[in-house]
Design an enzyme around this catalytic site. Structure first.
Site, PDB file in Angstrom:
ATOM      1  N   HIS A   1     -69.018  34.507   0.287  1.00 23.24           N
ATOM      2  CA  HIS A   1     -67.559  34.214   0.014  1.00 23.24           C
ATOM      3  C   HIS A   1     -67.227  34.616  -1.153  1.00 23.24           C
ATOM      4  O   HIS A   1     -66.071  35.034  -1.709  1.00 23.24           O
ATOM      5  CB  HIS A   1     -67.262  32.795   0.673  1.00 23.24           C
ATOM      6  CG  HIS A   1     -67.454  32.815   2.386  1.00 23.24           C
ATOM      7  ND1 HIS A   1     -66.410  32.348   3.116  1.00 23.24           N
ATOM      8  CD2 HIS A   1     -68.142  32.820   3.087  1.00 23.24           C
ATOM      9  CE1 HIS A   1     -66.814  32.586   4.323  1.00 23.24           C
ATOM     10  NE2 HIS A   1     -68.171  32.765   4.314  1.00 23.24           N
TER      11      HIS A   1
ATOM     12  N   ASP B   1     -59.887  30.641   0.493  1.00 19.96           N
ATOM     13  CA  ASP B   1     -60.615  31.102   1.540  1.00 19.96           C
ATOM     14  C   ASP B   1     -60.292  30.533   3.032  1.00 19.96           C
ATOM     15  O   ASP B   1     -59.899  29.448   3.048  1.00 19.96           O
ATOM     16  CB  ASP B   1     -62.183  30.712   1.298  1.00 19.96           C
ATOM     17  CG  ASP B   1     -63.368  31.490   2.021  1.00 19.96           C
ATOM     18  OD1 ASP B   1     -63.349  31.678   3.543  1.00 19.96           O
ATOM     19  OD2 ASP B   1     -64.060  32.349   1.640  1.00 19.96           O
TER      20      ASP B   1
END
Length: 447
Positions: free
Chosen positions: A19, A110
């Site tokens: 990520h 995110d």
């Protein structure tokens, strides 16, 4: 070089390597276009940020966060701790924001960080979510949590189909994300997480995704039309810079071989004659799987680089040492971490055995190498299906944590993959989407 002063944006990554690396590249693009970035991170990730801090010392500002205390839900399901967090992160960010002389005008967080929805409400700040997954994987992720299919039979081979998603993908139950399969209807903790996740997704102001229209256009249309992401920017491929691989390597740990030595070894071989083997930062092969892979590499006669991250046990090290002796000069075994972006872009590399994590997938596509798909978990099965059945840039090697490939069959695929030229897919629309995203962010700041 930046030519104008842009808006101040708060970037909030998830700490997992798959990520954080692409969102750092997105941050790089924003900085190059004159934006000021405050980015949250934990101290151990500072080395990853160092190249950007060196290049943009006056416009990039780290905001260090302490790890969140477990909640009652995350104590039961530990993987959710960083998703839900506690009030710890809010208690750190809100005072910082309110005392800042020129606070951020928007945030990019995110998509798994559901707590940033509450943060955006407290700060009255537009929140754009970032997906490091491709649009196919993200489509399946959103749809499965929205529609909540069940497996009342307990049969792990029960198939789950998604009729509204392009190409009607179908997967056996065991290939659905483990995070979802642990969900139990009626469990109040999971019901709470599901509602938090869905609210976080539908309430976002916009979506930035690491893909491009030429690769996954149909799924981008699905996300916009069927899932309601009206403001959507596909800005991929987001890739680590080749000249910063030294810093990126610290995410996976130290390499057993200097980058220069790896590239020098590749320089000895002709174009498209080397297979690169890597299963990402988390996937771990069983001993039987490693043995089968080693046999396939040995009997195939191909040149290869094999990055093995899961060493430590004495028998594992012994297996590697004996294997290196048998294959000699035609094989390079690297423990812990390898400079993947640089390896894939080297002309000597023609094929890639991959676990099909999205970062590896998009790096392989960008490099134009032939891929051999061996997904292990999470969205990797979705990505493998996309590569093999729709894009035609890969063949299957194996599936899952426990299945073991036939070494002779795998050896044949290794040889054939080097004989076939990979089909690179290049994106021309991502620069336009990036320009539109930055224009919108600057409008928030009155720039």
């Amino acid at each position: 070089m930046a030519t104008t002063k842009g808006a101040h944006i708060l970037v909030i990554p998830h700490t997992a390597s798959g990520h954080i690396i692409p969102i750092l590249d997105l941050t790089r693009h924003l900085l190059l276009r004159g934006m000021t970035i405050s980015i949250t991170l934990i101290p151990q990730h500072l080395p990853l940020l160092q190249p950007l801090l060196s290049a943009h010392p006056s416009s990039l500002h780290p905001l260090f966060l302490s790890p969140p205390k477990p909640t009652s839900i995350s104590s039961k399901f530990p993987i959710l701790n960083s998703f839900l967090a506690s009030d710890d992160h809010l208690d750190q960010i809100v005072p910082w924001f309110r005392s800042h002389p020129s606070p951020p005008v928007a945030m990019i967080s995110d998509f798994v960080l559901t707590w940033t929805h509450r943060l955006s409400q407290l700060l009255l700040m537009p929140r754009i979510i970032f997906s490091p997954m491709g649009s196919c994987g993200f489509s399946v992720f959103c749809t499965i949590w929205r529609d909540s299919p069940e497996n009342v039979t307990g049969d792990e081979n029960l198939t789950v189909g998604f009729k509204k998603i392009p190409h009607f993908p179908i997967y056996p139950w065991w290939q659905i994300s483990r995070l979802y399969r642990e969900y139990r209807r009626g469990d109040p903790d999971w019901d709470f997480f599901r509602s938090e996740l869905l609210e976080s997704l539908v309430s976002c102001w916009g979506l930035v995704i690491n893909t491009f229209r030429e690769l996954e256009g149909a799924y981008l249309d699905y996300l916009r039309k069927e899932m309601g992401f009206k403001r959507l920017w596909a800005v991929g491929p987001l890739l680590p810079e080749i000249n910063s691989v030294d810093h990126l390597g610290q995410m996976g740990g130290p390499s057993s071989m200097p980058i220069h030595d790896v590239l020098t070894w590749l320089d000895k071989w002709q174009d498209s004659s080397v297979v690169y083997v890597c299963f990402g930062t988390h996937a771990v092969l069983t001993r039987k799987q490693k043995d089968a892979l080693a046999i396939a590499l040995e009997i195939s006669g191909v040149r290869f680089i094999w990055c093995i991250r899961d060493q430590g046990a004495a028998d594992g090290d012994l297996m590697v040492d004996e294997f290196k002796d048998r294959v000699g000069e035609r094989g390079l075994v690297i423990k812990v971490w390898a400079p993947q972006a640089a390896i894939l872009k080297h002309p000597a590399v023609g094929a890639f055995i991959t676990h099909c994590g999205w970062n590896s997938t998009i790096e392989g596509i960008n490099a134009g190498v032939r891929m051999i798909a061996w997904p292990i978990e999470f969205d990797q099965f979705i990505n493998a299906k996309l590569l093999v059945e729709q894009l035609g840039v890969a063949v299957r090697a194996c599936n899952g944590r426990d299945n073991v490939p036939d070494p002779n069959d795998l050896a044949q695929k290794l040889v054939q993959s080097l004989e076939e030229k990979g089909n690179g897919v290049k994106g021309g629309t991502s620069q336009r989407d990036l320009h539109e995203l930055i224009k919108m962010l600057n409008e928030f700041g009155g720039c």
